[in-house]
Motif scaffolding. Structure first.
Motif, PDB file in Angstrom:
ATOM      1  N   PHE A 125       0.845  -1.195   0.000  1.00 12.82           N
ATOM      2  CA  PHE A 125       0.000   0.000   0.000  1.00 12.82           C
ATOM      3  C   PHE A 125       0.879   1.242   0.000  1.00 12.82           C
ATOM      4  N   TYR A 133      -3.612   6.206   4.352  1.00 18.37           N
ATOM      5  CA  TYR A 133      -3.563   5.214   3.286  1.00 18.37           C
ATOM      6  C   TYR A 133      -4.174   5.835   2.034  1.00 18.37           C
ATOM      7  N   TRP A 136      -3.951   0.835  -2.268  1.00 20.72           N
ATOM      8  CA  TRP A 136      -3.507  -0.479  -1.810  1.00 20.72           C
ATOM      9  C   TRP A 136      -3.959  -1.537  -2.800  1.00 20.72           C
TER      10      TRP A 136
END
Length: 286
Positions: A125, A133, A136
């Motif tokens: 990721f 994040y 991913w």
């Protein structure tokens, strides 16, 4: 970019916490009489760094002082700083150019997304400068449940570690070790953006929801990213063992690619393939 006043205060706190963790014996000094506080005294650090006691005291008080790089190296040597801590010291002392980047500039290119997909069934990721994040692959989603939003900081990695009960299960039985490592890396990065409002809000909320974060944040522990082994406790396939590697995107240095390679001589790769097969079967059913 961090404001001058905040930077000086963080520098003062950082120096103080580094000083209090060292004993006189560790730096070749005689302990002498009884001490009211743990660690080295300010005059001992000044002696080791070959600087004036009054000057060093002002530096630890967050005064508007501009130490040279030579003096910073002497202080770093006196405090026995690691490479990551030395880098952090120079950032806080405004002795290194701070890159002015903004979260709105963080774009994961189609090419980079294809790289992530090509790594399946190895989890991978991308996180940005705010430790969110950003992208991913399918295996990372199945292993870390990354598409699951954890309000109010949605996809923030630090928030998930300390505020999401699921992390206690995923990193069992070494959650505390993992959390302290993440926090030290995040603290090292924080010199770049500690004056930004989102950062202040995140720290305030983390201190509110997590007693561990509240206890550890004032320690000013910092460390650089390094390859390491990491275990994950998955609810469907059990224990997964990885070698964790961090790569930087040359054209967009604020982006980091996190790759979890299955540890050789374990059944991790087979379990990851099992997870992928389960997902395919589930998609066929629906």
């Amino acid at each position: 970019m961090m404001g001058d006043e905040q930077r000086r205060q963080d520098l003062a706190d950082f120096l103080r916490t580094r000083r209090t963790r060292l004993s006189p014996e560790q730096v070749g000094l005689i302990r002498g009489g009884r001490r009211r506080t743990p660690g080295l005294r300010r005059e001992e650090v000044a002696q080791l760094a070959n600087v004036g006691v009054s000057w060093y005291t002002l530096l630890e008080q967050g005064r508007d002082i501009h130490p040279s790089s030579e003096v910073l190296h002497s202080i770093a040597d006196a405090l026995q700083l690691t490479l990551a801590e030395r880098h952090h010291l120079f950032l806080l002392a405004d002795q290194q150019h701070l890159v002015d980047t903004h979260a709105s500039h963080e774009q994961v290119s189609p090419a980079l997304r294809r790289v992530l997909d090509s790594l399946n069934p190895t989890p991978a990721f991308v996180i940005g400068r705010r430790w969110n994040y950003l992208a991913w692959n399918a295996t990372a989603e199945d292993v870390f449940l990354l598409s699951r939003s954890v309000p109010p900081y949605e996809y923030n990695a630090v928030w998930r570690i300390f505020a999401d009960p699921m992390s206690l299960h995923i990193y069992n039985p070494k959650w505390e070790q993992v959390a302290q490592k993440v926090l030290a890396e995040f603290r090292a990065d924080s010199a770049y953006y500690a004056d930004e409002e989102w950062f202040k809000c995140l720290i305030t909320d983390l201190q509110r929801v997590s007693p561990e974060f509240r206890a550890w944040w004032p320690r000013h522990e910092v460390r650089g990213r390094a390859d390491a082994q990491k275990g994950i406790e998955h609810p469907l396939v059990g224990r997964l063992m990885f070698e964790h590697t961090t790569l930087q995107v040359p054209t967009t240095p604020e982006l980091k690619i996190m790759i979890y390679t299955p540890l050789p001589e374990t059944d991790t790769l087979a379990k990851l393939q099992q997870l992928m097969d389960m997902k395919v079967a589930e998609n066929v059913m629906y």
